[in-house]
Write an enzyme that holds these catalytic residues in place. Structure first.
Site, PDB file in Angstrom:
ATOM      1  N   SER A 136      36.238  39.702  30.283  1.00 28.45           N
ATOM      2  CA  SER A 136      36.703  38.323  30.156  1.00 28.45           C
ATOM      3  C   SER A 136      37.636  38.206  28.955  1.00 28.45           C
ATOM      4  O   SER A 136      38.624  38.936  28.875  1.00 28.45           O
ATOM      5  CB  SER A 136      35.503  37.383  30.081  1.00 28.45           C
ATOM      6  N   ASP A 176      36.748  34.239  41.480  1.00 30.21           N
ATOM      7  CA  ASP A 176      37.043  34.002  40.070  1.00 30.21           C
ATOM      8  C   ASP A 176      38.476  33.492  39.966  1.00 30.21           C
ATOM      9  O   ASP A 176      39.386  34.096  40.558  1.00 30.21           O
ATOM     10  CB  ASP A 176      36.884  35.309  39.288  1.00 30.21           C
ATOM     11  N   HIS A 232      32.673  35.710  38.263  1.00 32.75           N
ATOM     12  CA  HIS A 232      33.290  36.158  37.013  1.00 32.75           C
ATOM     13  C   HIS A 232      32.306  36.913  36.117  1.00 32.75           C
ATOM     14  O   HIS A 232      32.706  37.844  35.407  1.00 32.75           O
ATOM     15  CB  HIS A 232      33.844  34.928  36.272  1.00 32.75           C
TER      16      HIS A 232
END
Length: 319
Positions: A157, A255, A285
């Site tokens: 991320s 996502d 995600h």
């Protein structure tokens, strides 16, 4: 896109808990919620040794947790990893379980780095921390039991954003560390506001990480709208991609960030940089933070292969 049964179960559990939209709770509560994810990760897998250490950052010492797996034949790469959390939350505890699995699977010495968080420290502060940590850890590779000539940078991320930007900084720095591979897991690489990518429309709501959440995270990270065009803040917006190390990009089908991660790999491939992409169909995600998921296992195998392919051959051997 159809959800994997694992993703269905996660979303159902969140609905039962009345889990709030991430962008609605404020930074202190968001950090608490992110920390609670640790409870859903299961039991930690043992590794041969865990070392708690520090490296100098731009504004002070940064915490680093090093995972040393059991020795195996051949070189042991040093894999420097940056946690996610939208640049505003998370820490080395958040990725403790996944990185234990990663060290054991790949045989790499894995160094998990903590960095200053937004909005208290906005761009470029977290990136400067990340680059300083990579440089310091590269210098200490042999001390940590790793091959100094096999440096990998990775992140999940927001940590994937930092990993990509670190590689860009290293490529531009005549004295920078030589990075053999970067691994990006569901990375945000271009600003969310006005994103042109279809995944931002298809996955705008309902899959935990949302368009609104990503807009909020970018707003916390960037000091002003003009910074959104800086390729060190948004690596996908760079005009040149040659000179970067090979990349493995892992994306989640459900996502908002899916398409920009895959676009980044295409940009590198177009510049002649070896690039591999794996989309985890039906995944959310957060899949890399939950080691019991099918998507995590698939990602682990992909990373294992990429790390093995990037490692230098043992002395005396030939291709």
């Amino acid at each position: 896109m159809a959800l994997h049964p694992d993703s269905h179960r996660i979303l159902q559990s969140l609905r039962e808990q009345n889990f709030p939209p991430l962008e609605s709770v404020g930074i202190p509560r968001l950090r608490v919620l992110m920390g609670q994810l640790r409870q859903a990760q299961g039991e930690p897998e043992p590794v041969a040794r865990v070392i708690e250490t520090q490296v100098p950052g731009e504004a002070g010492m940064l915490p680093v947790r090093v995972y040393q797996p059991e020795p195996r034949p051949g070189p042991r790469p040093l894999l420097v990893f940056f946690h996610g959390g939208g640049w505003v939350a998370g820490g080395i505890e958040l990725v403790d379980l996944p990185l234990r699995r990663l060290a054991n699977a790949t045989g790499a010495v894995v160094a998990s780095v903590g960095y200053r968080l937004a909005p208290e420290t906005q761009f470029p502060g977290p990136l400067h921390d990340a680059y300083a940590a990579v440089c310091a850890l590269a210098d200490r590779a042999a001390e940590l039991g790793a091959d100094p000539h096999a440096l990998i940078v990775a992140g999940e991320s927001a940590g994937g954003n930092l990993a990509a930007a670190v590689c860009r900084m290293a490529a531009a720095d005549d004295d920078g560390p030589e990075i053999s591979l970067h691994i990006l897991i569901c990375p945000p690489l271009a600003p969310a506001r006005h994103s042109p990518y279809a995944s931002y429309r298809e996955n705008a709501d309902g899959y935990l990480n949302t368009r609104a959440a990503m807009e909020y995270f970018w707003d916390q990270y960037l000091p002003d709208p003009l910074t959104a065009a800086n390729p060190l803040a948004a690596p996908l917006l760079a005009s040149e991609f040659s000179g970067l190390p090979p990349v493995l990009v892992l994306t989640a089908g459900n996502d908002p960030l899916r398409d920009e991660g895959e676009a980044y790999a295409r940009c590198l491939r177009g510049a002649g940089v070896p690039s591999t992409v794996r989309r985890m169909e039906g995944a959310l995600h957060v899949f890399f933070l939950l080691p019991h998921l099918t998507a995590f296992e698939t990602a682990l195998h992909d990373i294992e292969r990429a790390v093995a392919a990037s490692s230098p051959l043992p002395e005396g051997s030939s291709a």
